[in-house]
Design a protein around this motif. Sequence first.
Motif, short mmCIF file in Angstrom:
data_model
loop_
_atom_site.label_atom_id
_atom_site.label_comp_id
_atom_site.label_asym_id
_atom_site.label_seq_id
_atom_site.Cartn_x
_atom_site.Cartn_y
_atom_site.Cartn_z
N ILE A 110 14.29 30.62 88.11
CA ILE A 110 15.26 31.02 88.92
C ILE A 110 14.87 32.07 90.16
N HIS A 111 13.95 32.65 90.26
CA HIS A 111 13.86 33.19 92.04
C HIS A 111 13.55 32.30 92.82
N GLN A 112 12.95 31.20 91.92
CA GLN A 112 12.56 30.26 93.67
C GLN A 112 13.92 29.28 93.68
N THR A 113 14.87 29.53 93.24
CA THR A 113 15.75 28.56 93.61
C THR A 113 17.27 29.33 93.88
N ARG A 114 17.56 30.56 93.79
CA ARG A 114 17.78 31.34 93.72
C ARG A 114 17.26 32.69 94.86
N PRO A 115 16.82 32.59 96.54
CA PRO A 115 16.91 33.97 97.04
C PRO A 115 17.92 34.96 96.94
N ASP A 116 19.30 34.79 96.72
CA ASP A 116 20.05 35.66 96.68
C ASP A 116 19.74 36.49 95.28
N VAL A 117 18.99 36.42 94.73
CA VAL A 117 18.78 36.76 93.54
C VAL A 117 17.65 37.92 93.17
N ILE A 118 17.93 39.12 92.76
CA ILE A 118 16.79 40.24 92.84
C ILE A 118 16.06 40.14 91.89
N ALA A 119 17.37 40.03 90.24
CA ALA A 119 16.95 40.38 88.95
C ALA A 119 17.44 39.66 88.43
N VAL A 120 16.51 39.35 87.08
CA VAL A 120 17.12 37.89 85.98
C VAL A 120 16.97 38.76 84.33
N ALA A 121 17.83 39.06 84.17
CA ALA A 121 17.42 39.38 82.82
C ALA A 121 18.22 38.70 81.20
N HIS A 122 17.06 38.28 80.66
CA HIS A 122 17.30 37.34 79.37
C HIS A 122 16.85 38.00 78.04
N ALA A 123 18.38 37.71 77.18
CA ALA A 123 17.89 38.75 75.79
C ALA A 123 18.52 37.44 75.13
N HIS A 124 18.30 37.77 73.39
CA HIS A 124 18.90 37.19 72.15
C HIS A 124 19.88 38.65 71.07
N PRO A 125 21.19 39.16 71.84
CA PRO A 125 21.47 40.00 71.40
C PRO A 125 22.05 39.41 70.58
N PRO A 126 22.36 40.46 69.24
CA PRO A 126 23.32 39.21 68.06
C PRO A 126 24.27 38.95 68.05
N TYR A 127 25.51 39.20 69.35
CA TYR A 127 26.78 38.61 69.98
C TYR A 127 26.26 36.89 70.33
N GLY A 128 25.97 37.19 71.29
CA GLY A 128 25.22 36.30 72.16
C GLY A 128 24.85 35.13 71.86
N ALA A 129 23.81 35.73 70.96
CA ALA A 129 22.86 34.81 69.91
C ALA A 129 23.53 33.83 68.79
N SER A 130 24.84 34.28 68.72
CA SER A 130 26.25 33.90 67.94
C SER A 130 26.78 33.18 68.21
N TRP A 131 27.00 33.68 69.66
CA TRP A 131 28.95 32.62 69.97
C TRP A 131 28.13 31.77 71.00
#
Length: 260
Positions: A110-131
């Motif tokens: 992602i950082h290589q593809t999106r030079p505008d991006v400063i930060a990336v966040a990834h998680a498996h929170p309970p409702y997101g993991a369900s959705w």
Amino acid sequence: MVSIKPVTRELLSAIDKADQFTSLKEERHSRKQHLVVASRVFAQLGFVFGVAGHISVRDPEHLDCLWITPFGKHFSLLKTRDLIKVNHDGEILEGNQKITLEMLNIHSGIHQTRPDVIAVAHAHPPYGASWCSLGRLLDPISQDACTFYEDHSLFTNFSGLISDSAEGERLAEALGNNKAVILENHGLLTVGHSIDEAAWWLICMERCCQAQLMAESVGNPILIEPDIARLTRSQVGSHEAGWFCFQPYYEMILSQESDL
């Protein structure tokens, strides 16, 4: 008579620029501190699940390098000295702990593809993991959900851990120019022009997943009209708004935990 100044995008932009750095070293330290704060917020909100989840920020000087949370360290215990500096080739330049190939592929792609991006966040929170098991985008059923209207995407065809660079590139392609992507059967991922922004989008997205799951469990939610959803996104979904919405969490952590 009190004069109330409207919270415009220009005002939020001015707030966003409040931190003026005198050196790259100072800016680097600030980014690392904000990354640790975001990690501790995620821990307090229950986003930690085993060793799943990681956050990265681009180094302000060495743009081909990232600072990333180490593998296997609980987010509530993270300190700035625990962060790992790694380049896009996977070479660890600073830090004594480990990261995985999967983490590198996700963040580096992602950082290589999106030079505008400063930060990336990834998680498996309970409702997101369900959705994410539904293979659907979020609907504009609320003001909060409008944050992601026409600004998030799906990463489909789950194939296990993202253990090769081609999968990382496919994820970056699925993200496109959006602020967030739902990883089908996997979890949530958000990006931002700051750590604070990326962290808030993930917090907000998890809450939107929860809201839609709850609403659909009892009926059919009323959708906001497309033109109103786009207008609302412009009001609550800007880079400045994302940064600003995280500030109460940032202040909370600094007041509670002084060992960053």
